[in-house]
Design a protein around this motif. Structure first.
Motif, PDB file in Angstrom:
ATOM      1  N   LYS A 251      33.735  40.508  54.095  1.00 11.43           N
ATOM      2  CA  LYS A 251      34.575  39.616  53.312  1.00 11.43           C
ATOM      3  C   LYS A 251      33.734  38.882  52.265  1.00 11.43           C
ATOM      4  N   LEU A 252      34.363  38.605  51.141  1.00 15.17           N
ATOM      5  CA  LEU A 252      33.744  37.775  50.114  1.00 15.17           C
ATOM      6  C   LEU A 252      34.470  36.440  49.983  1.00 15.17           C
ATOM      7  N   ARG A 253      35.795  36.475  50.151  1.00 14.89           N
ATOM      8  CA  ARG A 253      36.588  35.238  50.178  1.00 14.89           C
ATOM      9  C   ARG A 253      37.740  35.420  51.151  1.00 14.89           C
ATOM     10  N   ASN A 254      38.237  34.313  51.678  1.00 15.46           N
ATOM     11  CA  ASN A 254      39.324  34.324  52.658  1.00 15.46           C
ATOM     12  C   ASN A 254      40.510  33.499  52.186  1.00 15.46           C
ATOM     13  N   PHE A 255      41.665  33.768  52.765  1.00 18.91           N
ATOM     14  CA  PHE A 255      42.831  32.899  52.630  1.00 18.91           C
ATOM     15  C   PHE A 255      43.482  32.753  54.003  1.00 18.91           C
ATOM     16  N   PRO A 256      43.646  31.510  54.499  1.00 21.89           N
ATOM     17  CA  PRO A 256      43.119  30.261  53.952  1.00 21.89           C
ATOM     18  C   PRO A 256      41.595  30.291  53.835  1.00 21.89           C
ATOM     19  N   PRO A 257      41.033  29.468  52.934  1.00 23.29           N
ATOM     20  CA  PRO A 257      39.589  29.495  52.700  1.00 23.29           C
ATOM     21  C   PRO A 257      38.782  29.326  53.980  1.00 23.29           C
ATOM     22  N   TYR A 258      37.724  30.089  54.087  1.00 22.92           N
ATOM     23  CA  TYR A 258      36.727  30.037  55.147  1.00 22.92           C
ATOM     24  C   TYR A 258      37.168  30.695  56.456  1.00 22.92           C
ATOM     25  N   PHE A 259      38.419  30.504  56.896  1.00 19.53           N
ATOM     26  CA  PHE A 259      38.794  30.952  58.236  1.00 19.53           C
ATOM     27  C   PHE A 259      40.031  31.842  58.277  1.00 19.53           C
ATOM     28  N   GLY A 260      40.463  32.379  57.144  1.00 19.89           N
ATOM     29  CA  GLY A 260      41.670  33.190  57.141  1.00 19.89           C
ATOM     30  C   GLY A 260      41.393  34.677  57.025  1.00 19.89           C
ATOM     31  N   GLN A 261      42.410  35.403  56.556  1.00 17.58           N
ATOM     32  CA  GLN A 261      42.268  36.832  56.292  1.00 17.58           C
ATOM     33  C   GLN A 261      41.527  37.037  54.978  1.00 17.58           C
ATOM     34  N   VAL A 353      43.441  40.575  46.949  1.00 16.06           N
ATOM     35  CA  VAL A 353      44.840  40.165  47.087  1.00 16.06           C
ATOM     36  C   VAL A 353      45.046  39.063  46.049  1.00 16.06           C
ATOM     37  N   GLU A 354      45.646  39.413  44.917  1.00 15.04           N
ATOM     38  CA  GLU A 354      45.579  38.580  43.738  1.00 15.04           C
ATOM     39  C   GLU A 354      46.116  37.162  43.929  1.00 15.04           C
ATOM     40  N   ASP A 355      47.302  37.033  44.516  1.00 14.65           N
ATOM     41  CA  ASP A 355      47.941  35.713  44.564  1.00 14.65           C
ATOM     42  C   ASP A 355      47.179  34.734  45.453  1.00 14.65           C
ATOM     43  N   VAL A 356      46.896  35.139  46.691  1.00 15.43           N
ATOM     44  CA  VAL A 356      46.250  34.197  47.610  1.00 15.43           C
ATOM     45  C   VAL A 356      44.774  33.993  47.272  1.00 15.43           C
ATOM     46  N   ASP A 357      44.138  34.999  46.652  1.00 19.84           N
ATOM     47  CA  ASP A 357      42.739  34.813  46.280  1.00 19.84           C
ATOM     48  C   ASP A 357      42.611  33.760  45.185  1.00 19.84           C
ATOM     49  N   LEU A 358      43.590  33.687  44.300  1.00 19.99           N
ATOM     50  CA  LEU A 358      43.566  32.652  43.270  1.00 19.99           C
ATOM     51  C   LEU A 358      43.631  31.270  43.905  1.00 19.99           C
ATOM     52  N   VAL A 359      44.509  31.101  44.896  1.00 18.55           N
ATOM     53  CA  VAL A 359      44.634  29.819  45.587  1.00 18.55           C
ATOM     54  C   VAL A 359      43.326  29.462  46.292  1.00 18.55           C
ATOM     55  N   ILE A 362      40.370  28.341  43.978  1.00 13.44           N
ATOM     56  CA  ILE A 362      40.418  26.944  43.534  1.00 13.44           C
ATOM     57  C   ILE A 362      39.708  26.052  44.543  1.00 13.44           C
ATOM     58  N   ARG A 363      39.964  26.296  45.827  1.00 13.44           N
ATOM     59  CA  ARG A 363      39.299  25.504  46.876  1.00 13.44           C
ATOM     60  C   ARG A 363      37.788  25.748  46.875  1.00 13.44           C
ATOM     61  N   TYR A 364      37.383  27.008  46.805  1.00 16.54           N
ATOM     62  CA  TYR A 364      35.957  27.329  46.808  1.00 16.54           C
ATOM     63  C   TYR A 364      35.258  26.709  45.591  1.00 16.54           C
ATOM     64  N   PHE A 370      30.925  28.314  43.968  1.00 19.30           N
ATOM     65  CA  PHE A 370      30.537  29.128  42.819  1.00 19.30           C
ATOM     66  C   PHE A 370      30.945  28.417  41.539  1.00 19.30           C
ATOM     67  N   THR A 371      30.347  28.856  40.427  1.00 23.16           N
ATOM     68  CA  THR A 371      30.709  28.334  39.113  1.00 23.16           C
ATOM     69  C   THR A 371      31.830  29.179  38.535  1.00 23.16           C
ATOM     70  N   LEU A 372      32.395  28.734  37.447  1.00 25.06           N
ATOM     71  CA  LEU A 372      33.467  29.492  36.803  1.00 25.06           C
ATOM     72  C   LEU A 372      32.958  30.855  36.354  1.00 25.06           C
ATOM     73  N   ARG A 373      31.743  30.899  35.816  1.00 17.80           N
ATOM     74  CA  ARG A 373      31.177  32.175  35.373  1.00 17.80           C
ATOM     75  C   ARG A 373      30.970  33.119  36.560  1.00 17.80           C
ATOM     76  N   GLN A 374      30.459  32.581  37.665  1.00 20.03           N
ATOM     77  CA  GLN A 374      30.257  33.415  38.852  1.00 20.03           C
ATOM     78  C   GLN A 374      31.585  33.944  39.382  1.00 20.03           C
ATOM     79  N   TRP A 375      32.611  33.119  39.305  1.00 21.63           N
ATOM     80  CA  TRP A 375      33.931  33.553  39.766  1.00 21.63           C
ATOM     81  C   TRP A 375      34.439  34.702  38.902  1.00 21.63           C
ATOM     82  N   ILE A 376      34.322  34.576  37.590  1.00 21.19           N
ATOM     83  CA  ILE A 376      34.773  35.642  36.681  1.00 21.19           C
ATOM     84  C   ILE A 376      33.980  36.922  36.923  1.00 21.19           C
ATOM     85  N   ASN A 377      32.671  36.771  37.091  1.00 23.69           N
ATOM     86  CA  ASN A 377      31.827  37.948  37.305  1.00 23.69           C
ATOM     87  C   ASN A 377      32.121  38.647  38.626  1.00 23.69           C
TER      88      ASN A 377
END
Length: 467
Positions: A251-261, A353-359, A362-364, A370-377
């Motif tokens: 995993k690289l990111r989760n939803f909910p953040p840190y402890f989700g899918q 997963v586009e929708d929940v990863d966006l949410v 924001i928390r991360y 991460f920075t905005l540039r790191q997020w885009i990259n």
């Protein structure tokens, strides 16, 4: 997403050609996105796919590859009623279909009702007791211990006294988790896994959320580290128990953040995770599709099993071999007597997963992960998006409607609980009786009653498959 360098919107190139694609598939509980992944994966090979879900906004219902849709609340309905409904669906389709459950409740239901369902459906021949044990986090923990598979140290208190005894040697922070997540979500006050940092916080959580008559709380050691330390094994085991397909990723990111899918993940080969998963599943005689999670513990250098899903997992479309093979296709080919061709883990393949990863992002970002540039990259080299697809554009509409419904429901729930707390604090004596009556009326209306008002034969012809 269209302007993101390296981001690819649309299906991967198909390499598989099925000898037989006439056998239909029924996806039981399509959920947020796993059902859509199955519908697209098999539908693109020409397989007729039918979907069953409680929510009219289920994204899979909007797919061009959905050959028929049926609304039914399996999670909120009595097993006997669900069995009658499934048998009626089988009769409407008119030939035996491969039945694919996508939730723990659905997986247990299929195994419990296997004898009756076999008349109309095809599915792996599995031990119902084993599947139920793997869906129960307490039984899964002791199963792992029995077979010497590392797992985070966990306690299963049956009373407040047990919690107090546990606190005598506890090391914070601690994960406060439900043994059966679906039961926790069905409570009048739904709850999910949480990280607690103090004794007072733990006791408050326990007192507020646990039902001593039906214990459902587990207390688990927290393994420190980022989401990147959570690994997944994705595979398929045939009737003799041989693993026909095996992938690993993290995993690289989760939803909910840190402890989700997983909301964003990448394929990476991990021999240790694969060997551990194969040894564990072979030891217990597992059959069928599998999604198995590990957490790397840097304190002792071990990978520890923290989740076993005896079904197709929500992130299965991350794992697509160079020949186009994934777990859903392996299941279909095995169930229809066709050979399953293995494939190596596609290193570096990313899925989102586009929708929940966006949410979650924001928390991360707010937490300084991460920075905005790191997020885009991070979007570079994404090879598959969950909802956006050139050949199947409409499921994104269902996803947006579903997200809006969940947001509205959540906001109304918070407002209602706040109102109740205010009432209880100001006029508790006078309002208490009224609140109790309203609560009883509310609880008498079950999800099954709300969602199953339209029986199968009453559905519009456009929503039913032709016999």
């Amino acid at each position: 997403m269209n302007s993101t360098p390296g981001c690819r919107i649309g299906p991967v190139k198909e390499f598989l050609v099925l000898e037989d694609n006439a056998t239909p598939v029924v996806v039981l509980v399509c959920h947020h996105h796993v059902g859509l992944g199955i519908v697209r994966s098999l539908g693109r090979l020409g397989v007729p796919v039918y979907c069953i879900d409680a929510n009219r906004f289920c994204p899979a219902f909007f797919s061009r590859y959905c050959g028929g849709k049926f609304r039914w609340d399996l999670h909120g309905s009595p097993a006997s009623a669900s069995l009658r409904f499934l048998l009626e669906v089988g009769r409407k389709i008119g030939r035996r279909s491969v039945l694919i459950p996508t939730s723990d409740i659905a997986a247990m239901f299929v195994e419990d009702q296997a004898a009756a369902l076999a008349e109309h459906f095809i599915f792996p021949n599995r031990d119902a007791g084993l599947i139920r044990a793997l869906c129960n986090k307490r039984d899964m923990y002791f199963l792992a211990k029995r077979w010497n598979v590392p797992a985070p140290e966990t306690s299963f208190p049956r009373s407040r006294t047990d919690v107090l005894e546990y606190l005598a040697s506890a090391r914070f922070p601690i994960l406060f988790k439900p043994i059966y997540p679906h039961l926790a979500l069905q409570r009048s006050r739904p709850w999910r896994m949480a990280l607690v940092h103090t004794e007072r916080e733990l006791l408050d959580q326990y007192d507020a959320l646990e039902d001593p008559s039906a214990p459902n709380v587990m207390l688990q050691e927290y393994i420190p580290g980022t989401d990147h330390m959570t690994w997944t094994f994705n595979g398929y085991f045939d009737e003799p128990g041989e693993c026909r397909l095996a992938f690993t990723g993290r995993k690289l990111r989760n939803f909910p953040p840190y402890f989700g899918q997983a909301s964003f993940a990448v394929c990476e080969e991990n021999e240790e995770v694969e060997k551990m998963a194969l040894r564990f599943m072979t030891s217990i005689g597992y059959k069928g599709p599998l999604d198995l999670g590990f957490r790397y513990d840097a304190r002792d250098g071990q990978y520890k099993v923290n989740d076993v899903n005896p079904r197709i997992g929500a992130m299965f479309r991350l794992f697509v071999g160079q020949n186009g093979m994934d777990v859903a296709r392996a299941l279909y080919q095995d169930m229809t007597g066709q050979p399953v061709f293995p494939s190596l883990t596609p290193e570096g393949r990313k899925w989102i997963v586009e929708d929940v990863d966006l949410v979650s992002s924001i928390r991360y970002y707010r937490d300084g992960e991460f920075t905005l540039r790191q997020w885009i990259n991070s979007f570079r080299a994404i090879q598959e998006t969950t909802f956006l697809s050139r050949d199947d554009p409409w499921p994104i509409v269902g996803a947006c409607l579903l997200d809006a419904k969940h947001a509205l429901t959540g906001a109304l729930g918070v407002r209602r609980r706040r109102l109740q707390r205010d009432q209880n604090g100001t006029v508790a004596t006078h309002v208490g009786a009224i609140t109790n009556v309203v609560s009883q009326i509310d609880e008498s209306i079950t999800p099954a009653q709300l969602n199953n008002e339209r029986r199968l034969e009453e559905q519009p012809a456009s929503s039913r498959p032709e016999p």
